[in-house]
Motif scaffolding. Structure first.
Motif, PDB file in Angstrom:
ATOM      1  N   ASN A  82       0.830  -1.205   0.000  1.00 55.43           N
ATOM      2  CA  ASN A  82       0.000   0.000   0.000  1.00 55.43           C
ATOM      3  C   ASN A  82       0.866   1.257   0.000  1.00 55.43           C
ATOM      4  O   ASN A  82       0.585   2.229  -0.712  1.00 55.43           O
ATOM      5  CB  ASN A  82      -0.930  -0.002   1.211  1.00 55.43           C
ATOM      6  CG  ASN A  82      -1.826   1.218   1.244  1.00 55.43           C
ATOM      7  OD1 ASN A  82      -2.579   1.483   0.313  1.00 55.43           O
ATOM      8  ND2 ASN A  82      -1.736   1.983   2.322  1.00 55.43           N
ATOM      9  N   GLN A 121       2.398   1.546  -3.369  1.00 53.49           N
ATOM     10  CA  GLN A 121       1.399   1.935  -4.351  1.00 53.49           C
ATOM     11  C   GLN A 121       1.273   3.452  -4.435  1.00 53.49           C
ATOM     12  O   GLN A 121       1.067   4.010  -5.516  1.00 53.49           O
ATOM     13  CB  GLN A 121       0.035   1.321  -4.012  1.00 53.49           C
ATOM     14  CG  GLN A 121      -1.077   1.646  -5.003  1.00 53.49           C
ATOM     15  CD  GLN A 121      -0.898   0.928  -6.321  1.00 53.49           C
ATOM     16  OE1 GLN A 121      -0.925  -0.297  -6.379  1.00 53.49           O
ATOM     17  NE2 GLN A 121      -0.730   1.665  -7.410  1.00 53.49           N
ATOM     18  N   LEU A 176      -8.030   3.715  -5.799  1.00 52.39           N
ATOM     19  CA  LEU A 176      -7.931   3.323  -4.397  1.00 52.39           C
ATOM     20  C   LEU A 176      -8.289   4.452  -3.440  1.00 52.39           C
ATOM     21  O   LEU A 176      -8.375   4.234  -2.231  1.00 52.39           O
ATOM     22  CB  LEU A 176      -6.518   2.816  -4.106  1.00 52.39           C
ATOM     23  CG  LEU A 176      -6.070   1.607  -4.941  1.00 52.39           C
ATOM     24  CD1 LEU A 176      -4.649   1.197  -4.570  1.00 52.39           C
ATOM     25  CD2 LEU A 176      -7.023   0.429  -4.780  1.00 52.39           C
ATOM     26  N   PHE A 200      -1.387  -1.288 -10.821  1.00 54.02           N
ATOM     27  CA  PHE A 200      -1.578  -1.709  -9.436  1.00 54.02           C
ATOM     28  C   PHE A 200      -0.521  -2.735  -9.063  1.00 54.02           C
ATOM     29  O   PHE A 200      -0.314  -3.700  -9.796  1.00 54.02           O
ATOM     30  CB  PHE A 200      -2.983  -2.299  -9.239  1.00 54.02           C
ATOM     31  CG  PHE A 200      -4.087  -1.315  -9.540  1.00 54.02           C
ATOM     32  CD1 PHE A 200      -4.561  -0.472  -8.554  1.00 54.02           C
ATOM     33  CD2 PHE A 200      -4.619  -1.222 -10.816  1.00 54.02           C
ATOM     34  CE1 PHE A 200      -5.568   0.448  -8.836  1.00 54.02           C
ATOM     35  CE2 PHE A 200      -5.612  -0.304 -11.113  1.00 54.02           C
ATOM     36  CZ  PHE A 200      -6.084   0.538 -10.115  1.00 54.02           C
ATOM     37  N   PRO A 230      -6.535  -5.104  -2.960  1.00 56.69           N
ATOM     38  CA  PRO A 230      -7.324  -3.906  -2.631  1.00 56.69           C
ATOM     39  C   PRO A 230      -8.199  -3.439  -3.796  1.00 56.69           C
ATOM     40  O   PRO A 230      -9.326  -2.977  -3.582  1.00 56.69           O
ATOM     41  CB  PRO A 230      -6.260  -2.859  -2.281  1.00 56.69           C
ATOM     42  CG  PRO A 230      -5.059  -3.639  -1.899  1.00 56.69           C
ATOM     43  CD  PRO A 230      -5.089  -4.860  -2.759  1.00 56.69           C
ATOM     44  N   LEU A 231      -7.693  -3.548  -5.022  1.00 55.93           N
ATOM     45  CA  LEU A 231      -8.476  -3.156  -6.197  1.00 55.93           C
ATOM     46  C   LEU A 231      -9.732  -4.009  -6.314  1.00 55.93           C
ATOM     47  O   LEU A 231     -10.844  -3.486  -6.487  1.00 55.93           O
ATOM     48  CB  LEU A 231      -7.632  -3.297  -7.466  1.00 55.93           C
ATOM     49  CG  LEU A 231      -8.401  -3.165  -8.785  1.00 55.93           C
ATOM     50  CD1 LEU A 231      -8.967  -1.765  -8.952  1.00 55.93           C
ATOM     51  CD2 LEU A 231      -7.518  -3.540  -9.968  1.00 55.93           C
ATOM     52  N   ILE A 261     -12.407  -3.170  -3.818  1.00 55.55           N
ATOM     53  CA  ILE A 261     -13.165  -1.972  -4.179  1.00 55.55           C
ATOM     54  C   ILE A 261     -14.181  -2.292  -5.265  1.00 55.55           C
ATOM     55  O   ILE A 261     -15.346  -1.869  -5.201  1.00 55.55           O
ATOM     56  CB  ILE A 261     -12.213  -0.852  -4.621  1.00 55.55           C
ATOM     57  CG1 ILE A 261     -11.523  -0.252  -3.402  1.00 55.55           C
ATOM     58  CG2 ILE A 261     -12.958   0.244  -5.389  1.00 55.55           C
ATOM     59  CD1 ILE A 261     -10.487   0.789  -3.701  1.00 55.55           C
TER      60      ILE A 261
END
Length: 393
Positions: free
Chosen positions: A136, A139, A248, A272, A277-278, A281
């Motif tokens: 994260n 990213q 994000l 990414f 996490p993508l 979402i």
């Protein structure tokens, strides 16, 4: 002796003896920068057929006995206050592990297992959330650099490639369905349906969806993409909501469970460095039974094969988990002098296995994975793109 000094000494000793190795578990994560509790333990895997040779490299007084079964063998070394756990797996070649990567620190090369192996081949000894937290942070660095690149000269490139937005709008109106080929068949009747196009770029697909009756929201971090998209939408006199944000960072509670379709297409996943996490979402955005439609370049064409006319060469490593630096996609539509001062983008290219595993572990059911061929005559038999369809459970 500190931790890295110890690893350096081990590395030099193994390299001098020609013993293939890889640091694993928490040791590999520390080398890669994951913030993990410091300990006095080192975890090392070596090639099975030189296991006895590795055992002989250490003073007998520091060694445990060898533990051996039908699968593996192991021993421990007590050295400079550290416990070194050394293991091999029989009939397994170290150098062919797809997630074995070389990392350099202070001019020294360390071979270790990429942190991505622990995301996709779960290991109870590794805390997965620590890896996600590390990715994260990384990213944010990747996104910031990519966002800067996509907000330099992009509007001019769109004009060079597609032409005046009003002219583009007229072309879309003539056949909006064609603009959604080949994944258009996975949309049901779009009249009144809510669609969110993540990384929706210049709005051409979004406007086509609007003309087919959908209520469309585009999310993209390029203000220059937004400007072009808004002009196309204005020309067709249809509303188009455009959220300038990276995916994000969107205010998820404002959009949770609002959409019948989430669309992503062509050249988006590689921005990414952690897909989990993508996908979380995407799942959050969908209503129950809503569809995620992903149309993307096939990794065989992006990671493995280089084509030149009739000649094809395997020049890449399909399993390579590295983050690479490339020219931003629209640069080929720019004059050379502007290409030179445009920021490069950072990309992480994914295998189909990594993608399917990520989506398969979400609250979505994979319904379709269609691999689409290259339509150039010299590229017959090679996959060019794929479409994945998953439904919110």
């Amino acid at each position: 002796m500190n931790y890295i000094e110890l690893l350096t000494e081990l590395t030099k000793r193994l390299d001098e003896e020609g013993i293939p190795y890889q640091f694993v578990k928490t040791t590999s994560l520390r080398i890669q920068g994951v913030e993990i509790d410091h300990s006095n333990e080192v975890f090392l895997e070596i090639q099975w057929d030189v296991f006895e040779k590795a055992y002989s490299l250490f003073p007998p007084s520091t060694l445990s006995e060898i533990n051996k079964n039908q699968v593996n063998a192991s021993f421990q070394v007590q050295y400079e206050g550290y416990t070194i756990f050394i293991e091999c797996f029989f009939n397994t070649t170290i150098r062919t592990n797809p997630y074995r990567v070389e990392l350099k620190k202070d001019g020294i090369s360390f071979w270790c297992i990429s942190l991505y192996q622990y995301l996709y081949y779960r290991n109870s000894d590794v805390e997965i959330e620590l890896i996600h937290a590390f990715l994260n942070k990384q990213q944010q660095i990747v996104t910031n650099q990519n966002e800067e690149a996509w907000n330099q000269h992009n509007y001019e490139a769109l004009l060079n490639r597609h032409g005046d937005p009003a002219v583009v709008a007229e072309k879309i109106k003539q056949n909006p369905n064609w603009r959604l080929y080949p994944f258009n068949k996975y949309f049901d009747n779009l009249s009144g349906k809510k669609v969110i196009h993540l990384m929706g770029s210049n709005g051409i697909k979004g406007v086509a969806l609007s003309l087919l009756g959908a209520q469309v929201t585009i999310v993209d971090f390029s203000k220059e993409n937004q400007a072009y998209a808004k002009e196309i939408a204005s020309a067709v006199e249809l509303p188009l909501e455009y959220v300038v944000s990276d995916i994000l960072s969107i205010p998820i509670e404002e959009h949770r469970g609002q959409y019948d379709y989430v669309l992503m297409e062509l050249g988006v996943l590689h921005y990414f460095i952690d897909l989990f996490p993508l996908v979380k979402i995407v799942s959050s955005l969908l209503r129950p039974n809503g569809k995620f439609i992903l149309h993307e370049f096939h990794p065989v064409s992006t990671k493995l094969i280089t084509s030149s006319g009739k000649k094809h060469k395997v020049t890449g490593n399909y399993f390579d988990p590295a983050i690479s630096k490339r020219e931003v996609a629209f640069s080929k539509h720019m004059p050379q002098e502007k290409r030179e001062d445009t920021e490069e983008v950072l990309q992480r290219k994914w295998t189909l296995g990594e993608l399917i595993t990520t989506v398969g572990q979400s609250e979505m059911l994979i319904e379709v994975l269609e691999e689409e061929p290259n339509h150039k005559i010299h590229d017959i038999g090679l996959p060019k793109t794929f479409t994945l369809v998953a439904r919110k459970i």
